[in-house]
Scaffold this active site. Structure first.
Site, mmCIF file in Angstrom:
data_model
loop_
_atom_site.group_PDB
_atom_site.id
_atom_site.type_symbol
_atom_site.label_atom_id
_atom_site.label_comp_id
_atom_site.label_asym_id
_atom_site.label_seq_id
_atom_site.Cartn_x
_atom_site.Cartn_y
_atom_site.Cartn_z
ATOM 1 C CB CYS A 1 19.596 -18.467 -10.645
ATOM 2 S SG CYS A 1 20.087 -17.082 -11.676
ATOM 3 C CD GLU B 1 26.987 -15.457 -9.231
ATOM 4 O OE1 GLU B 1 25.888 -15.593 -8.651
ATOM 5 O OE2 GLU B 1 27.801 -14.574 -8.909
ATOM 6 C CD GLU C 1 29.031 -14.787 -13.178
ATOM 7 O OE1 GLU C 1 28.057 -15.485 -12.907
ATOM 8 O OE2 GLU C 1 29.740 -14.965 -14.197
ATOM 9 C CG ASN D 1 19.362 -21.244 -16.179
ATOM 10 O OD1 ASN D 1 20.574 -21.297 -16.373
ATOM 11 N ND2 ASN D 1 18.825 -20.555 -15.211
HETATM 12 P P1 NAD Z 1 24.319 -28.132 -13.187
HETATM 13 O O1 NAD Z 1 25.094 -27.882 -11.932
HETATM 14 O O2 NAD Z 1 23.758 -29.484 -13.392
HETATM 15 O O3 NAD Z 1 25.250 -27.861 -14.451
HETATM 16 C C1 NAD Z 1 25.914 -26.640 -14.669
HETATM 17 C C2 NAD Z 1 27.144 -26.904 -15.506
HETATM 18 O O4 NAD Z 1 28.069 -27.677 -14.737
HETATM 19 C C3 NAD Z 1 26.872 -27.717 -16.773
HETATM 20 O O5 NAD Z 1 27.710 -27.272 -17.806
HETATM 21 C C4 NAD Z 1 27.269 -29.115 -16.345
HETATM 22 O O6 NAD Z 1 27.635 -29.947 -17.427
HETATM 23 C C5 NAD Z 1 28.457 -28.819 -15.458
HETATM 24 N N1 NAD Z 1 28.782 -29.876 -14.493
HETATM 25 C C6 NAD Z 1 28.024 -30.918 -14.080
HETATM 26 N N2 NAD Z 1 28.712 -31.667 -13.181
HETATM 27 C C7 NAD Z 1 29.913 -31.067 -13.009
HETATM 28 C C8 NAD Z 1 31.049 -31.340 -12.198
HETATM 29 N N3 NAD Z 1 31.094 -32.390 -11.360
HETATM 30 N N4 NAD Z 1 32.112 -30.508 -12.268
HETATM 31 C C9 NAD Z 1 32.084 -29.440 -13.070
HETATM 32 N N5 NAD Z 1 31.037 -29.122 -13.878
HETATM 33 C C10 NAD Z 1 29.962 -29.926 -13.837
HETATM 34 O O7 NAD Z 1 23.214 -27.003 -13.259
HETATM 35 P P2 NAD Z 1 22.097 -26.816 -14.378
HETATM 36 O O8 NAD Z 1 21.023 -27.804 -14.109
HETATM 37 O O9 NAD Z 1 22.708 -26.762 -15.738
HETATM 38 O O10 NAD Z 1 21.585 -25.329 -14.053
HETATM 39 C C11 NAD Z 1 20.602 -25.065 -13.113
HETATM 40 C C12 NAD Z 1 21.212 -24.516 -11.842
HETATM 41 O O11 NAD Z 1 21.985 -23.363 -12.144
HETATM 42 C C13 NAD Z 1 20.183 -24.053 -10.843
HETATM 43 O O12 NAD Z 1 20.549 -24.472 -9.548
HETATM 44 C C14 NAD Z 1 20.238 -22.537 -10.931
HETATM 45 O O13 NAD Z 1 19.833 -21.854 -9.788
HETATM 46 C C15 NAD Z 1 21.672 -22.321 -11.242
HETATM 47 N N6 NAD Z 1 21.869 -21.015 -11.869
HETATM 48 C C16 NAD Z 1 22.424 -20.001 -11.130
HETATM 49 C C17 NAD Z 1 22.593 -18.745 -11.684
HETATM 50 C C18 NAD Z 1 23.207 -17.627 -10.887
HETATM 51 O O14 NAD Z 1 23.705 -16.694 -11.478
HETATM 52 N N7 NAD Z 1 23.187 -17.687 -9.556
HETATM 53 C C19 NAD Z 1 22.208 -18.503 -13.003
HETATM 54 C C20 NAD Z 1 21.627 -19.535 -13.729
HETATM 55 C C21 NAD Z 1 21.479 -20.795 -13.154
#
Ligand code: NAD
Length: 483
Positions: A284, A250, A464, A152
């Site tokens: 997020c 995060e 961060e 995102n």
């Molecule tokens: P996601 O958890 O599906 O994926 C995030 C990353 O983790 C990707 O690179 C994915 O390939 C990897 N991943 C997937 N399974 C994994 C595993 N088992 N072990 C290690 N890595 C793995 O999330 P998304 O759909 O890409 O992003 C959306 C989410 O991110 C939302 O929940 C959002 O709130 C959160 N987000 C948080 C922040 C913050 O700073 N708090 C910022 C942006 C997004």
């Protein structure tokens, strides 16, 4: 057929160990294939960790200002290419061109900030109990760090993890989200051309579960910084904690905006619309719950619905479009499912609530900006992140109740209050359980030089961004030197 992109390991673009490829289509029009990239596996992740480990001693021993200079050069390249990068970014992720360019320039700004921090890294000295003792502490890099990023913010988040990690003297392996490899490639092209030595930063595509396990288990990986969904982050941390490796998480948010009795209605509507619908609600920090005094509720809902309907939904490359598609079909199904479930649990759709399929929109993952009313804490939509352009409005009777409702979530990332009452603002700042607290501004948006992160289940580990980010990527050494 678009170009095929490969992993970047040890300073070279290399095909993955398996010949498997992954294709990404444009979420605004799936008829357009945007990129094809190698699907990395365990073997590639191990090769990237090995390259980072080999590069570490030289990078660590390079004077920090020289490391900072690489970031400054990469920032200049990002600025020069911002228009071209933004086009690829929009085609890949769906944000509007203005949003994608803004984020690309933000990545440049992050590199500049940490380039400057290179000259402010330093030791601390202390008085000693005994005579003739020189007592001081040093912050040293950790070694190889693994950075796992979501789709995102496909350029800002890799930048805000990489820049402090690198300037502190670590070497890194980045695993970007499967949906946004091309934007990560563009970032790495700038770093490589800026003169980053081979192996200092490596990029590996592939399935998160497979690569995440390597990072959690591999002894050479000394820290993992993860941004993404809560369940994935918690699972990764549980595994990595087996060997007591540093983990920074995060995660999600369920961010409230409170309009108070004294607050300006027009500003509250503008902040709610920006917070809920910018980046198609896929932030997020997105506003997902709005709390409004009962007597102002209907007027607020009418005005927010008007603001939602005024958005121009379409392909982010087209002039005049103000909201792009969701990132993929799974996101579309999830968001529509959340709206249906909310309706089933008693919420009312004030506007939107459906997929948009008119004309060319039928080829993309478009959803109308959606305002729900009658949302209560008993509903699933109150608790679970939607990650789409959907906001719920809830009336309240007094300010204490509003604050309690705002805090009624496992998350604590961002919050916002619209008020003209200073005492209320101060009470809210003290009482709100959130790491990013806004008064008379939207829940979204973050400056690169200040700490970023949440309370409760939104974050874990040190903050961060800002100078605080350097804490995570360093370890403290205390030195007692008898002179
Ligand atoms: P996601 O958890 O599906 O994926 C995030 C990353 O983790 C990707 O690179 C994915 O390939 C990897 N991943 C997937 N399974 C994994 C595993 N088992 N072990 C290690 N890595 C793995 O999330 P998304 O759909 O890409 O992003 C959306 C989410 O991110 C939302 O929940 C959002 O709130 C959160 N987000 C948080 C922040 C913050 O700073 N708090 C910022 C942006 C997004």
């Amino acid at each position: 057929m678009p170009e095929t992109y490969h992993n970047f390991i040890d300073g070279r673009w290399q095909a993955a160990a398996t010949a498997e490829l992954h294709e990404n289509a444009n979420p605004a029009d799936v008829r357009e294939l945007v990129s094809v990239h190698s699907r990395g596996s365990r073997a590639d992740a191990l090769a990237a960790v090995a390259a980072a480990r080999k590069a570490f001693p030289v990078w660590r021993d390079m004077p920090a200002p020289a490391r900072g200079d690489v970031l400054f050069k990469a920032a200049a390249l990002l600025r020069g290419r911002a228009d071209a990068i933004a086009r690829d970014f929009t085609r890949e992720e769906g944000k509007t061109l203005a949003e994608a360019k803004g984020e690309t320039l933000r990545a440049a700004q992050i590199f500049e900030f940490y380039g400057g921090e290179a000259r402010r890294l330093g030791a601390r000295t202390f008085v000693a109990d005994g005579p003739g003792t020189f007592l001081y502490s040093l912050r040293e890099p950790l070694g190889v760090v693994a950075l796992i990023t979501p789709w995102n913010f496909p350029i800002a988040i890799p930048a805000w993890k990489l820049a402090p990690a690198l300037v502190a003297g670590n070497t890194a392996v980045v695993k970007p989200a499967t949906n946004t490899p091309l934007t990560a490639v563009r970032l790495f092209e700038c770093l490589a051309e800026a003169g980053l030595p081979a192996g200092v930063a490596n990029l590996v595509f592939g399935a998160g579960a497979e690569l995440g396990q390597v990072f959690a288990d591999e002894p050479d990986v000394r820290a993992i910084s993860f941004t993404g969904s809560s369940d994935v982050g918690k699972g990764l941390a549980a595994r990595a904690h087996q060997r007591l490796v540093k983990v920074q998480l995060e995660l999600g948010g369920k961010n409230p905006l409170i309009l108070d009795e004294s607050g300006d209605m027009a500003r509250a509507v503008a902040f709610a619309a920006d917070g809920a619908f910018s980046a198609t609600g896929q932030k997020c920090t997105a506003t997902s719950r709005v709390l409004v005094p009962r007597r102002r509720h209907d007027e607020f809902v009418d005005k927010l619905a008007l603001a939602a309907k005024a958005l121009v939904v379409g392909n982010g490359l087209d002039a005049g479009v103000t909201m792009g598609p969701l990132v993929d079909e799974a996101a579309l199904r999830r968001v529509l499912g959340c709206v249906d479930q909310a309706k089933g649990e008693g919420a009312t759709v004030a506007c939107g609530g459906a997929r948009l399929t008119e004309g060319d929109l039928a080829h993309g993952f478009f959803v109308a900006p959606t305002v729900l009313t009658g949302v209560t804490p008993a509903m699933t939509i109150w608790r679970e992140e939607v990650f789409g352009p959907v906001v719920g409005v809830t009336p309240y009777d007094d300010f204490d109740q509003a604050l309690a409702l705002a805090n009624d979530t496992v998350y604590g990332l961002a919050a916002s209050l619209v008020t003209n009452d200073l005492a209320r603002a101060l009470r809210y700042v003290r009482g709100i359980e959130a790491g990013l607290v806004h008064v008379n501004s939207a829940t979204v948006g973050a400056a690169c030089h200040v700490p970023f992160g949440g309370y409760k289940e939104s974050s874990s580990g040190s903050r961060e961004q800002g100078r605080e980010a350097l804490e995570f990527f360093t370890q403290l050494k205390t030195v007692y030197m008898d002179m």
